[in-house]
Design a protein around this motif. Sequence first.
Motif, PDB file in Angstrom:
ATOM      1  N   UNK A 170       0.873  -1.174   0.000  1.00 39.53           N
ATOM      2  CA  UNK A 170       0.000   0.000   0.000  1.00 39.53           C
ATOM      3  C   UNK A 170       0.913   1.227   0.000  1.00 39.53           C
ATOM      4  N   UNK A 171       0.792   2.082  -1.026  1.00 40.46           N
ATOM      5  CA  UNK A 171       1.731   3.195  -1.155  1.00 40.46           C
ATOM      6  C   UNK A 171       1.020   4.478  -1.575  1.00 40.46           C
ATOM      7  N   UNK A 172       1.776   5.563  -1.519  1.00 41.34           N
ATOM      8  CA  UNK A 172       1.344   6.856  -2.025  1.00 41.34           C
ATOM      9  C   UNK A 172       2.317   7.324  -3.091  1.00 41.34           C
ATOM     10  N   UNK A 173       2.645   8.620  -3.057  1.00 42.99           N
ATOM     11  CA  UNK A 173       3.735   9.242  -3.824  1.00 42.99           C
ATOM     12  C   UNK A 173       3.440   9.426  -5.312  1.00 42.99           C
ATOM     13  N   UNK A 174       2.943   8.419  -5.982  1.00 40.56           N
ATOM     14  CA  UNK A 174       2.689   8.518  -7.429  1.00 40.56           C
ATOM     15  C   UNK A 174       1.295   9.105  -7.640  1.00 40.56           C
ATOM     16  N   UNK A 175       1.249  10.381  -8.017  1.00 36.32           N
ATOM     17  CA  UNK A 175      -0.020  11.104  -8.091  1.00 36.32           C
ATOM     18  C   UNK A 175      -0.961  10.486  -9.114  1.00 36.32           C
ATOM     19  N   UNK A 176      -2.175  10.213  -8.687  1.00 35.82           N
ATOM     20  CA  UNK A 176      -3.214   9.679  -9.563  1.00 35.82           C
ATOM     21  C   UNK A 176      -4.185  10.804  -9.901  1.00 35.82           C
TER      22      UNK A 176
END
Length: 227
Positions: A170-176
């Motif tokens: 489960x991650x963030x960082x890569x803008x969707x």
Amino acid sequence: MRVFAIGDVHGCLVALNDLLAWVQPTRADDLIFLGDYVDRGPDTRGVINRLIELKQARPVVCLRGNHEIMMLQARDGGRPERKMWLGVGGVQALGSYGPALGVSGTFDDVPPGHWDFLENELVPYHETDRFIFVHAGVYHDAPMDEQPDNMLYWEFLPDAMRHYTGKTVICGHSSQRSGEPKVIPGAVCIDTCAYGGGWLTCLDAISGRYWQVDTLGRKREGWVDYE
């Protein structure tokens, strides 16, 4: 028990408060923030205050994001580090520390407790028996304590990210920019752009249900299907 992960907040305190009020995590639930609390949105100061309050009231895991790293580098480094950080949201972050409305703050205006939070209260990852929570990503063939910083904080989402343990990342960082969580084989990304018209996402990692709010107070929810 539920396992909640909240994506990149980026200074959006109103959205964070609305999301927590809607989801209402209890002390029996795990609560994990995926990093990037500062920059871009209007209230970095308020977000860090809120996270500090949460950590004082209940167990909370706060991961380190690349924007926290850049803020510290800007304080401790020279002009290049400061210029880079200001260009990716540092202007808004310092603005939230201003002594008056419309007056920008300086590094000296950031309370010592906030620097302590950024330096000492954030962790590089969080691993459970079923999930790996990380800001950016993982190499599939390396245990978590051997993952390099560039992967933990800086690399963007690949086409697949199946860790050898079989745990879901489960991650963030890569803008969707779509505002929807991105599911790839082995992982799901919940950086859905809380600032600039996007959404802040809370995912129940176990069920796949997610809740989203935006800075205008709108709400929506859905489900992810892990691959």
